[in-house]
Design an enzyme around this catalytic site. Structure first.
Site, PDB file in Angstrom:
ATOM      1  N   THR A 128       0.852  -0.986  -0.030  1.00 37.74           N
ATOM      2  CA  THR A 128      -0.050   0.121   0.143  1.00 37.74           C
ATOM      3  C   THR A 128       0.804   1.500   0.164  1.00 37.74           C
ATOM      4  O   THR A 128       2.163   1.120   0.253  1.00 37.74           O
ATOM      5  CB  THR A 128      -0.916  -0.018   1.318  1.00 37.74           C
ATOM      6  OG1 THR A 128       0.012   0.532   2.417  1.00 37.74           O
ATOM      7  CG2 THR A 128      -1.486  -1.256   1.416  1.00 37.74           C
ATOM      8  N   ASP A 129       0.210   2.359  -0.313  1.00 34.80           N
ATOM      9  CA  ASP A 129       0.965   3.606  -0.247  1.00 34.80           C
ATOM     10  C   ASP A 129       0.753   3.992   1.535  1.00 34.80           C
ATOM     11  O   ASP A 129       0.060   3.275   2.122  1.00 34.80           O
ATOM     12  CB  ASP A 129       0.624   4.555  -1.159  1.00 34.80           C
ATOM     13  CG  ASP A 129       1.737   5.811  -1.230  1.00 34.80           C
ATOM     14  OD1 ASP A 129       1.822   6.474  -2.232  1.00 34.80           O
ATOM     15  OD2 ASP A 129       2.427   5.839  -0.484  1.00 34.80           O
ATOM     16  N   TRP A 130       1.444   5.111   1.753  1.00 37.06           N
ATOM     17  CA  TRP A 130       1.164   5.771   3.218  1.00 37.06           C
ATOM     18  C   TRP A 130      -0.074   5.639   3.915  1.00 37.06           C
ATOM     19  O   TRP A 130      -0.810   6.208   3.551  1.00 37.06           O
ATOM     20  CB  TRP A 130       1.896   7.190   3.170  1.00 37.06           C
ATOM     21  CG  TRP A 130       2.468   7.578   4.613  1.00 37.06           C
ATOM     22  CD1 TRP A 130       1.413   8.038   5.436  1.00 37.06           C
ATOM     23  CD2 TRP A 130       3.613   7.390   5.223  1.00 37.06           C
ATOM     24  NE1 TRP A 130       2.201   8.299   6.693  1.00 37.06           N
ATOM     25  CE2 TRP A 130       3.561   8.220   6.540  1.00 37.06           C
ATOM     26  CE3 TRP A 130       4.833   6.898   4.738  1.00 37.06           C
ATOM     27  CZ2 TRP A 130       4.480   8.202   7.284  1.00 37.06           C
ATOM     28  CZ3 TRP A 130       5.801   7.032   5.514  1.00 37.06           C
ATOM     29  CH2 TRP A 130       5.824   7.743   6.832  1.00 37.06           C
ATOM     30  N   GLU A 131      -0.071   4.667   4.933  1.00 42.49           N
ATOM     31  CA  GLU A 131      -1.390   4.670   5.831  1.00 42.49           C
ATOM     32  C   GLU A 131      -2.770   4.553   4.856  1.00 42.49           C
ATOM     33  O   GLU A 131      -3.810   4.990   5.355  1.00 42.49           O
ATOM     34  CB  GLU A 131      -1.468   6.299   6.491  1.00 42.49           C
ATOM     35  CG  GLU A 131      -0.467   6.126   7.607  1.00 42.49           C
ATOM     36  CD  GLU A 131      -0.944   7.437   8.379  1.00 42.49           C
ATOM     37  OE1 GLU A 131      -1.767   8.399   8.170  1.00 42.49           O
ATOM     38  OE2 GLU A 131      -0.156   7.767   9.734  1.00 42.49           O
ATOM     39  N   ASP A 132      -2.732   4.057   3.836  1.00 48.29           N
ATOM     40  CA  ASP A 132      -3.775   3.979   2.744  1.00 48.29           C
ATOM     41  C   ASP A 132      -4.837   3.103   3.251  1.00 48.29           C
ATOM     42  O   ASP A 132      -5.959   3.216   2.868  1.00 48.29           O
ATOM     43  CB  ASP A 132      -3.369   3.501   1.530  1.00 48.29           C
ATOM     44  CG  ASP A 132      -2.946   5.148   0.825  1.00 48.29           C
ATOM     45  OD1 ASP A 132      -2.089   4.983   0.174  1.00 48.29           O
ATOM     46  OD2 ASP A 132      -3.782   6.019   0.961  1.00 48.29           O
TER      47      ASP A 132
END
Ligand code: GLC
Length: 737
Positions: free
Chosen positions: A305-309
């Site tokens: 995932t990307d950041w905190e997604d």
């Protein structure tokens, strides 16, 4: 006595040898066999740990966003690995290589001590334009500049050198290349892309992936990341991570090709787009993450995932009621690893979901297989620890030279009235503008720190444009304008030429969202003041987005688009302005003349018919200090049947007085299309260097692949009719029967 010998024998020879016979630890065994053997030994917690990635800030004393220190508190790492079996950590800011070495070695050693099965950690970094997070590392131009060279050699060098300077340091995984298509001039991450052409993005991205992943750095290798899959770069509002409306046909035609090419080049990982497409958050889409990415495009690596997604499915997209539901959505959709990254919530919630039977352990096995496979392929099990002996790789002179040459080749000369450029030595030069004496503005975001860093953090040996011009023009008097326009006008009286370095400050992601694409008024006023002095004015644009200034553009005698040329950029700009280097870059994006009609070069016919001049400069524009003629464009056939090819040839001649390099850009237009066709599309490019008077025949072998386009299901459509080939200012038509 014999008993002691037997015991020693067991301890020293037999036991470790037995450990070595474990199939997954046998380097001669096939990777898939090693994966299956290891997977079969893992507990549920250990599997979940492999799918969990934690940010470096969790490991420092503060343990939160309040400190970006790259500082390892061993007990924090020990606790996370012991209790949650964390398999991946990420990021940091620029610190000296020696410190990265110590950091990487300490973290991996703790892991090998705490990990029951000795599964190495994989550490991810954002070395997106060279080793921008290593003090003294080689920092290339941003990707938009690499695109402007229209030469994949520079992407290859950036990939190879990035691995050579970091793979041995405990940086096993690089979050690059960015393969989003740079189609939206307002988007703050435009400069991180390879521009508007999917042909350029595909060829540059594939070259970068091959080079980065093929580089053998001692016993170490590095994994690439295709990001941000998919459709992230054309948000309706222009603001980062806001909704995109991309019909399936357009997605296949414009956004899929760069990812497909890089997947075919063997990319080991993909990072997912934080945004939504047509109302569907990509992180929650089984279609995008499984049916398209894996079943259709054949991706076999792992998706992070990307950041905190996962949390953002709750607090940004409001597509899930709570983080547990979001975790189920994302894992069901097809993510393999969560960049949580500031807590272990993903691990806790995923365990609950499995224990409740909402997610099967078999589903986790799919992801863990993919992750372990990459770790085996990188050789991490054989060589988990960094190698101090390779520290000298960082910032090697040959690497810096490669970055300088990339920067030089990326600069685009767009205007040169009266040949005011190159500036001759002896001329008196007044340098002005917000980026005239700035290091940080030359490099943009992702430079030393996420948003760029304070000016004093940049290398002492790095030159601003002003400093580089002083060195490049020893016989000249090069002075820096004083801030106030009045003083500036007074100083200009003693100058033969004024160099205005305008543009943008560093930014990335949401921090770069803004309210007006126009070049800031203060800079437009400055151009007016410069023009009023009556002296020749050379504009140099340094920035990530093409900021329109149509009226003042006409006041400039010369104009150079410099994009974000990186740490060697000041030197490169001086080399071009003084003629030491003959510029050869071409625009990989449109330079708009308005903020209200901003469309990419390969727009549709209806977007262009009614507007006379909506660009200051067009995609593919770029001048040289010599001149090139395109002669005798010919096609091997005027009509072809489907399955037949046609070869276009043209003679390129250097008709000027000095050697030069020209990127030959071949465009095709499908003159009539059931689904409306772009006014032109770049289909082939090649960079050619010629001596004065020299000519070269350049060819473009046109195949059906160049003539067809995808329908809404991604199926190729090939329509009979007329096609126009365009190279230089010449065109030629042929028909497909
Ligand atoms: C950021 C960016 C992504 C980067 C990742 C790790 O949010 O979107 O490009 O690789 O987080 O820093």
């Amino acid at each position: 006595m014999p008993r002691l010998c037997i015991l020693l024998f067991l301890l020293v020879v037999a036991l470790p040898a037995r450990a070595q016979t474990l199939p997954y630890l046998d380097p001669s065994a096939p990777v898939d066999a090693r994966v299956e053997d290891l997977l079969g030994r893992m507990t549920l917690d250990e599997k979940i740990g492999q799918m969990t990635q934690i940010n470096y800030q969790v490991l420092n004393r503060a343990g939160d966003y309040s400190s970006n220190a790259v500082e390892l508190v061993p007990e924090k790492a020990r606790q996370l690995i012991r209790d949650y079996h964390i398999g991946s950590f990420l990021n940091g800011i620029a610190i000296p290589a020696e410190e990265w070495f110590t950091y990487g070695e300490t973290l991996q050693r703790i892991n090998m001590e705490e990990s029951r099965l000795k599964i190495p950690i994989i550490y991810g970094m954002d070395h997106v334009h060279g080793t921008n997070y290593i003090t003294g590392g080689t920092v290339f131009p941003q990707q938009i500049n690499i695109a402007a060279t229209f030469d994949t050699t520079f992407a290859t060098q950036m990939g190879a050198i990035t691995a050579r300077e970091s793979a041995f340091l405990g940086h096993h995984w690089n979050f690059a290349p960015i393969l989003d298509l740079g189609r939206n001039a307002r988007w703050p991450r435009l400069y991180e892309t390879y521009g508007e052409s999917y042909e350029v993005a595909a060829r540059m991205g594939a070259a970068y992936v091959r080079a980065l992943q093929a580089e053998q750095v001692g016993p170490h290798r590095m994994a690439a990341t295709l990001k941000h899959y998919l459709g992230y770069s054309d948000p309706r509002s222009g603001w980062d991570r806001t909704p995109a409306d991309i019909p399936s046909q357009a997605l296949y035609e414009f956004f899929v090709p760069s990812f497909k090419a890089a997947i075919d080049a063997g990319a080991l990982t993909v990072m997912i787009n934080s945004g939504e497409i047509n109302g569907e958050p990509v992180h929650a889409s089984h279609y995008y993450l499984t049916e398209l990415l894996r079943d259709e495009l054949g991706f076999e690596g792992f998706a992070v995932t990307d950041w905190e997604d996962i949390q953002r499915l709750v607090n940004m997209h409001h597509a899930a009621e709570n983080e547990k539901e979001a975790t189920k959505m994302a894992v069901d959709a097809g993510i393999d690893m969560s960049m949580v990254p500031m807590s272990v919530s993903f691990a806790q919630l995923l365990k609950e979901l499995v224990e409740e039977g909402q997610i099967t352990e078999a589903r986790l096995d799919e992801s863990v297989r993919r992750i372990l496979r990459v770790k085996f392929m990188l050789g991490l099990f054989e060589h988990p620890m960094p190698t101090r002996a390779l520290l000298a790789n960082v910032g090697a002179p040959a690497h810096k030279q490669a970055a300088l040459e990339a920067a030089q080749a990326s600069l685009v000369l767009l205007r040169n009235e009266g040949d005011v450029l190159p500036i001759s030595s002896g001329a008196r030069v007044l340098v002005a503008g917000p980026s005239a004496n700035s290091k940080r503005n030359l490099s943009g975001g992702w430079s030393l720190e996420w948003q760029g860093a304070a000016e004093e953090r940049y290398p002492a040996e790095m030159k601003t444009v002003y400093e580089a011009l002083r060195t490049a023009l020893p016989g000249s008097q090069v002075s820096l304008a004083r801030e106030t326009p009045e003083r500036f006008v007074q100083q200009a009286q003693n100058a033969d030429v004024i160099v205005l370095v305008i543009g943008e400050e560093p930014y990335t992601e949401g921090e770069g969202n803004f309210y007006d694409l126009m070049l800031p008024e203060s800079q437009r006023v400055l151009i007016g003041h410069a023009k009023a002095t009556g002296k020749p004015v050379v504009g140099v644009f340094v920035g990530g987005r093409p900021r329109p200034f149509p009226d003042e553009m006409n006041l400039l005698d010369a104009f150079v688009w410099a994009g974000l040329p990186g740490f060697e950029g000041g030197q490169a700009i001086a080399d071009v302005l003084t003629g030491k280097v003959n510029p050869s870059g071409k625009l990989p994006i449109v330079y708009p003349a308005t903020t209200s009609h901003v469309v990419p070069y390969n727009h549709k016919p209806s977007e262009h018919a009614v507007t006379p001049r909506w660009v200051s400069y067009d995609f593919g524009d770029g001048l040289s200090y010599t001149t090139f003629d395109y002669e005798n464009l010919t096609l091997s056939q005027q009509a072809i049947g489907s399955g037949e090819n046609v070869t276009a040839t043209v003679t390129l001649r250097n008709t000027g007085s000095r050697a030069g390099t020209e990127s030959v850009l071949w465009f095709l237009t499908d003159d009539v299309g059931r689904i409306t066709r772009p006014v032109r599309e770049l289909k082939h490019f090649e960079r050619v260097t010629l001596q004065p008077g020299e000519s070269r025949t350049v060819t473009f072998p046109i195949t059906a692949a160049h003539l067809q386009y995808p329908d809404a299901q991604g199926r190729p459509v090939l329509e009979a009719g007329s096609f126009t080939v365009r190279v230089g200012d010449d065109t030629a038509q042929f028909r497909l029967r």
